[in-house]
Design a protein around this motif. Structure first.
Motif, PDB file in Angstrom:
ATOM      1  N   HIS B  45       0.830  -1.202   0.000  1.00  0.00           N
ATOM      2  CA  HIS B  45       0.000   0.000   0.000  1.00  0.00           C
ATOM      3  C   HIS B  45       0.868   1.256   0.000  1.00  0.00           C
ATOM      4  CE1 HIS B  45      -3.279   2.717   0.760  1.00  0.00           C
ATOM      5  NE2 HIS B  45      -2.588   3.244   1.758  1.00  0.00           N
ATOM      6  N   LEU B  46       0.522   2.190  -0.858  1.00  0.00           N
ATOM      7  CA  LEU B  46       1.191   3.499  -0.877  1.00  0.00           C
ATOM      8  C   LEU B  46       0.123   4.581  -0.968  1.00  0.00           C
ATOM      9  CD1 LEU B  46       4.149   2.947  -3.413  1.00  0.00           C
ATOM     10  CD2 LEU B  46       4.368   3.389  -0.966  1.00  0.00           C
ATOM     11  N   GLU B  47       0.257   5.605  -0.146  1.00  0.00           N
ATOM     12  CA  GLU B  47      -0.650   6.759  -0.233  1.00  0.00           C
ATOM     13  C   GLU B  47      -0.278   7.572  -1.478  1.00  0.00           C
ATOM     14  OE1 GLU B  47      -3.036   7.507   1.968  1.00  0.00           O
ATOM     15  OE2 GLU B  47      -2.570   5.866   3.345  1.00  0.00           O
ATOM     16  N   ASP B  48      -1.263   8.247  -2.052  1.00  0.00           N
ATOM     17  CA  ASP B  48      -0.957   9.102  -3.200  1.00  0.00           C
ATOM     18  C   ASP B  48      -0.256  10.370  -2.702  1.00  0.00           C
ATOM     19  OD1 ASP B  48      -2.209   9.355  -6.311  1.00  0.00           O
ATOM     20  OD2 ASP B  48      -1.388  11.172  -5.413  1.00  0.00           O
ATOM     21  N   MET B  49       0.881  10.646  -3.279  1.00  0.00           N
ATOM     22  CA  MET B  49       1.733  11.735  -2.803  1.00  0.00           C
ATOM     23  C   MET B  49       1.667  12.994  -3.661  1.00  0.00           C
ATOM     24  SD  MET B  49       3.317  11.157   0.006  1.00  0.00           S
ATOM     25  CE  MET B  49       1.761  10.537   0.593  1.00  0.00           C
ATOM     26  N   ALA B  50       0.686  13.071  -4.562  1.00  0.00           N
ATOM     27  CA  ALA B  50       0.623  14.234  -5.455  1.00  0.00           C
ATOM     28  C   ALA B  50       0.565  15.538  -4.664  1.00  0.00           C
ATOM     29  CB  ALA B  50      -0.576  14.106  -6.383  1.00  0.00           C
ATOM     30  N   GLU B  51      -0.329  15.591  -3.674  1.00  0.00           N
ATOM     31  CA  GLU B  51      -0.493  16.847  -2.917  1.00  0.00           C
ATOM     32  C   GLU B  51       0.774  17.194  -2.132  1.00  0.00           C
ATOM     33  OE1 GLU B  51      -2.786  18.940  -3.227  1.00  0.00           O
ATOM     34  OE2 GLU B  51      -4.266  17.789  -4.351  1.00  0.00           O
ATOM     35  N   VAL B  52       1.377  16.177  -1.536  1.00  0.00           N
ATOM     36  CA  VAL B  52       2.570  16.423  -0.714  1.00  0.00           C
ATOM     37  C   VAL B  52       3.726  16.922  -1.579  1.00  0.00           C
ATOM     38  CG1 VAL B  52       4.311  15.319   0.771  1.00  0.00           C
ATOM     39  CG2 VAL B  52       1.897  14.728   1.030  1.00  0.00           C
ATOM     40  N   LEU B  53       3.963  16.240  -2.689  1.00  0.00           N
ATOM     41  CA  LEU B  53       5.077  16.643  -3.557  1.00  0.00           C
ATOM     42  C   LEU B  53       4.794  17.991  -4.228  1.00  0.00           C
ATOM     43  CD1 LEU B  53       5.921  13.144  -5.083  1.00  0.00           C
ATOM     44  CD2 LEU B  53       7.206  14.375  -3.331  1.00  0.00           C
ATOM     45  N   ASN B  54       3.520  18.224  -4.569  1.00  0.00           N
ATOM     46  CA  ASN B  54       3.158  19.545  -5.109  1.00  0.00           C
ATOM     47  C   ASN B  54       3.464  20.640  -4.092  1.00  0.00           C
ATOM     48  OD1 ASN B  54       2.250  18.600  -7.538  1.00  0.00           O
ATOM     49  ND2 ASN B  54       0.093  18.557  -6.959  1.00  0.00           N
ATOM     50  N   ALA B  55       3.100  20.379  -2.842  1.00  0.00           N
ATOM     51  CA  ALA B  55       3.329  21.388  -1.788  1.00  0.00           C
ATOM     52  C   ALA B  55       4.821  21.680  -1.646  1.00  0.00           C
ATOM     53  CB  ALA B  55       2.757  20.893  -0.462  1.00  0.00           C
ATOM     54  N   ARG B  56       5.638  20.639  -1.785  1.00  0.00           N
ATOM     55  CA  ARG B  56       7.084  20.835  -1.647  1.00  0.00           C
ATOM     56  C   ARG B  56       7.644  21.676  -2.804  1.00  0.00           C
ATOM     57  NH1 ARG B  56      10.976  22.549  -0.906  1.00  0.00           N
ATOM     58  NH2 ARG B  56      13.037  21.733  -0.393  1.00  0.00           N
ATOM     59  N   HIS B  88      18.037  23.662  -6.214  1.00  0.00           N
ATOM     60  CA  HIS B  88      17.853  22.331  -5.629  1.00  0.00           C
ATOM     61  C   HIS B  88      18.747  21.282  -6.273  1.00  0.00           C
ATOM     62  CE1 HIS B  88      15.440  21.352  -9.185  1.00  0.00           C
ATOM     63  NE2 HIS B  88      14.958  22.553  -9.062  1.00  0.00           N
ATOM     64  N   ARG B  89      19.717  21.724  -7.076  1.00  0.00           N
ATOM     65  CA  ARG B  89      20.494  20.751  -7.843  1.00  0.00           C
ATOM     66  C   ARG B  89      21.861  20.486  -7.234  1.00  0.00           C
ATOM     67  NH1 ARG B  89      19.922  16.395 -10.889  1.00  0.00           N
ATOM     68  NH2 ARG B  89      21.351  16.260 -12.634  1.00  0.00           N
ATOM     69  N   MET B  90      22.235  19.203  -7.190  1.00  0.00           N
ATOM     70  CA  MET B  90      23.600  18.825  -6.904  1.00  0.00           C
ATOM     71  C   MET B  90      23.910  17.656  -7.836  1.00  0.00           C
ATOM     72  SD  MET B  90      25.336  17.862  -3.281  1.00  0.00           S
ATOM     73  CE  MET B  90      27.097  17.640  -3.145  1.00  0.00           C
ATOM     74  N   LEU B  91      25.150  17.538  -8.264  1.00  0.00           N
ATOM     75  CA  LEU B  91      25.519  16.507  -9.224  1.00  0.00           C
ATOM     76  C   LEU B  91      24.895  15.153  -8.848  1.00  0.00           C
ATOM     77  CD1 LEU B  91      27.412  16.158 -11.716  1.00  0.00           C
ATOM     78  CD2 LEU B  91      29.152  15.385 -10.112  1.00  0.00           C
ATOM     79  N   PHE B  92      24.221  14.527  -9.769  1.00  0.00           N
ATOM     80  CA  PHE B  92      23.542  13.229  -9.620  1.00  0.00           C
ATOM     81  C   PHE B  92      22.229  13.300  -8.831  1.00  0.00           C
ATOM     82  CE2 PHE B  92      28.042  11.576  -9.739  1.00  0.00           C
ATOM     83  CZ  PHE B  92      27.961  11.104 -11.031  1.00  0.00           C
ATOM     84  N   PHE B  93      22.119  14.251  -7.914  1.00  0.00           N
ATOM     85  CA  PHE B  93      20.966  14.256  -7.008  1.00  0.00           C
ATOM     86  C   PHE B  93      20.196  15.562  -7.129  1.00  0.00           C
ATOM     87  CE2 PHE B  93      23.918  11.278  -5.311  1.00  0.00           C
ATOM     88  CZ  PHE B  93      23.151  10.275  -4.752  1.00  0.00           C
ATOM     89  N   ASP B  94      18.939  15.495  -6.753  1.00  0.00           N
ATOM     90  CA  ASP B  94      18.116  16.671  -6.762  1.00  0.00           C
ATOM     91  C   ASP B  94      17.538  16.859  -5.354  1.00  0.00           C
ATOM     92  OD1 ASP B  94      16.502  18.466  -8.892  1.00  0.00           O
ATOM     93  OD2 ASP B  94      15.278  17.981  -7.155  1.00  0.00           O
ATOM     94  N   GLY B  95      17.424  18.110  -4.957  1.00  0.00           N
ATOM     95  CA  GLY B  95      16.940  18.399  -3.603  1.00  0.00           C
ATOM     96  C   GLY B  95      15.544  17.841  -3.339  1.00  0.00           C
ATOM     97  N   PHE B  96      14.685  17.848  -4.359  1.00  0.00           N
ATOM     98  CA  PHE B  96      13.334  17.322  -4.156  1.00  0.00           C
ATOM     99  C   PHE B  96      13.378  15.816  -3.918  1.00  0.00           C
ATOM    100  CE2 PHE B  96      12.469  21.085  -6.892  1.00  0.00           C
ATOM    101  CZ  PHE B  96      11.834  21.828  -5.915  1.00  0.00           C
TER     102      PHE B  96
END
Lengths: 201, 335
Positions: B45-56, B88-96
């Motif tokens: 089970h996974l909750e839908d994260m659209a709202e959370v990721l949008n808020a971020r 939010h960018r660092m080589l290979f990784f993204d802050g989000f």
């Protein structure tokens, strides 16, 4: 919060002491309520903002082995002190940005470095030592004392300068420049360019 | 500054090696995201994260707007795009992505020590060598659900990070006088070449079509960030302001789920991945898996990236991705 981390709450009066002695100081674990606790009735936007903005200082042990000029084979140990979101457990990976200090004895000299580091890594699951650096860099002011069979002329001298480091999984590199600050004979070179390759951070 | 007699001249090899590696690796700016495994999340089970990721993401956009207004100088959309990317960018990784794999607000799989241990045993790429498989030098991205689509958090890096490079290629092509469609085609082709060569299939042995889809969608995110008919942020008499909120649902498609839209593997890696994939054949009948895949099929459409991949397959430059699908693996499995 993962018990592995030693953390200091934001604004703590221990901040200064921790910044000065990151390698020695080990503060108590601080239990902070995660911003996303189920009973949290704040709107989602506020909870997200709190999750980003509620930070704590954490320190993380670092280690490296490398071959470099002028230390030759060396092993270093130190710490990174970074402010990061308090709720993050870092079990997958975290970004650490902050103060770095490292002491590094080698076969031909020893080095003390302090500066700024930014890295992404994962600590070991049951300790507070970084065991995986995925990517990172640091800029350090360094103090070097050479000894033994150092290639420098004279073999024993004290130098100060700067070192930049770039790390990827399994490998790290550094380049820098040092200026002799101890006395030497007239023909002795004043500047030494440094380079190294090794493992760890 | 004078060179020293001993180290600089006696060991030029070490200097040359370090400098070459730093330059070479630093040039890999169009870094791909991490590997991910949506099969592991099957039946969980996974909750839908659209709202959370949008808020971020919207929080970051609001902060960008505040920063632009504080500076009071920035007017060019191109620079605004870069400032958002750089925040939010660092080589290979993204802050989000870094935030989404750590925040207690994000429902993800694997999560928690017990599931992490299970993941280590079942990880799709766990059969490859941790020493020689460069994909395993990086941590795997967990799976989250957005608008009914299960995706690796690495797709956030592709959508909001890697896609900036796509957009730059797109803008360069436009500046040379190409039409929007031609510029888009140029950017997508160049992105595919990067994924095949630099840090892509040639290095890690995986060509992730889901990553390419996220890169493509991200190109349009950057294009519409502050330009076009429906920009996210605008500059008017009052300065910069958020005109409309970012919504991840506008970009996510079923193709982002790598258990549905298969990757293309090199032979040496495929042998090991296939073995692990076989373990999921029985899960194809799981109600959650069936429902999700049915919903995917209903939403599925032919994307620009898929058209290009088909073209490459017909030309014999890439193997057919359907050969790497779970359905094919299970159909061909010895009974």
């Amino acid at each position: 919060m993962q018990a592995a981390f030693r953390s200091i709450p934001a604004g703590s009066p221990r901040l200064l002491a921790a910044a000065v002695l990151p390698c020695l100081w080990a503060g108590p674990l601080v239990a902070q309520e995660p911003p996303g606790r189920p009973e949290d009735s704040r709107p989602l936007v506020e909870r997200v903002q709190a999750d980003v903005d509620e930070t704590s200082l954490r320190w993380l042990g670092i280690a490296r082995v490398r071959y470099s000029i002028p230390l030759e084979f060396s092993a270093g140990g130190g710490a990174v002190l970074a402010r990061m979101p308090a709720s993050h457990d870092c079990s997958t990976f975290c970004e650490y940005r902050g103060f770095v200090a490292q002491l590094e004895p080698g076969t031909a000299g020893g080095q003390l470095g302090v500066g700024y580091a930014r890295l992404i890594g994962t600590p070991t699951s049951r300790s507070f030592v970084l065991n995986n650096v995925y990517v990172g860099w640091s800029a350090r002011a360094v103090l070097v004392r050479t000894w033994g069979d150092s290639d420098l002329d004279p073999a024993r001298q004290t130098l100060a300068g700067f070192e930049g480091q770039f790390a990827l999984p399994r490998i790290s590199f550094n380049l820098g420049v040092l200026r002799r600050i101890s006395s030497a004979h007239e023909d002795a070179d004043r500047y030494v360019y440094t380079a190294g390759i090794g493992w760890g951070f | 500054m004078r060179g020293t007699a001993c180290p600089a001249s006696a060991r030029p090899g070490l200097f040359a090696l370090v400098a070459a590696l730093l330059l070479g690796l630093g040039g890999a700016g169009v870094a791909r995201g991490l590997e991910t495994d949506q099969f592991f999340a099957w039946g969980r089970h996974l909750e839908d994260m659209a709202e959370v990721l949008n808020a971020r993401v919207n929080l970051e956009l609001e902060r960008l707007v505040a920063e632009l207004n504080r500076d009071g100088r920035e007017r060019r959309c191109e620079n605004v795009r870069f400032r958002f990317f750089k925040r939010h960018r660092m080589l290979f990784f993204d802050g989000f992505e870094t935030w989404s794999v750590n925040s207690p607000l994000v429902s993800r799989s694997p999560s928690g020590p017990e599931e992490m241990r299970e993941f280590k045993r079942k990880y799709l790429y766990g059969g490859t060598s941790p020493l020689f498989d460069t994909g395993r030098w990086m941590p795997p991205s967990p799976t989250v659900e957005v608008n009914g689509v299960r995706l690796g958090t690495d797709k956030l890096t592709h959508l909001l990070g890697t896609a900036w490079y796509y957009h730059r290629w797109y803008r360069k092509a436009r500046a040379r006088g190409l039409t929007s469609a031609e510029a888009e085609d140029r950017a997508v082709r160049r992105g595919l070449q990067h994924e095949i060569t630099i840090l892509g299939r040639a290095v890690s042995g995986v060509l992730s079509l889901g990553d390419l889809e996220a890169n493509y969608e991200g190109m349009w995110f950057y294009e519409h960030l502050c330009a076009g008919d429906d920009p996210v942020i605008v500059h008017d008499a009052g300065g910069w302001r958020l005109r409309r909120p970012f919504d991840l649902r506008d970009y996510v498609t079923p193709e982002w789920d790598e258990s549905y839209h298969p990757n293309i593997y090199v032979r040496r890696k495929w042998k090991k991945v296939k073995r692990r994939m076989l373990g999921y054949c029985s899960m194809l009948e799981h109600p959650q898996v069936r429902a999700t895949r049915q919903a995917y099929r209903e939403r599925d459409r032919v994307t620009e990236t898929e058209k290009l991949i088909d073209e490459m397959v017909v030309a014999g430059k890439l193997p057919d991705p359907s050969g790497f699908s779970i359905e094919r693996v299970c159909r061909e499995a010895p009974k």
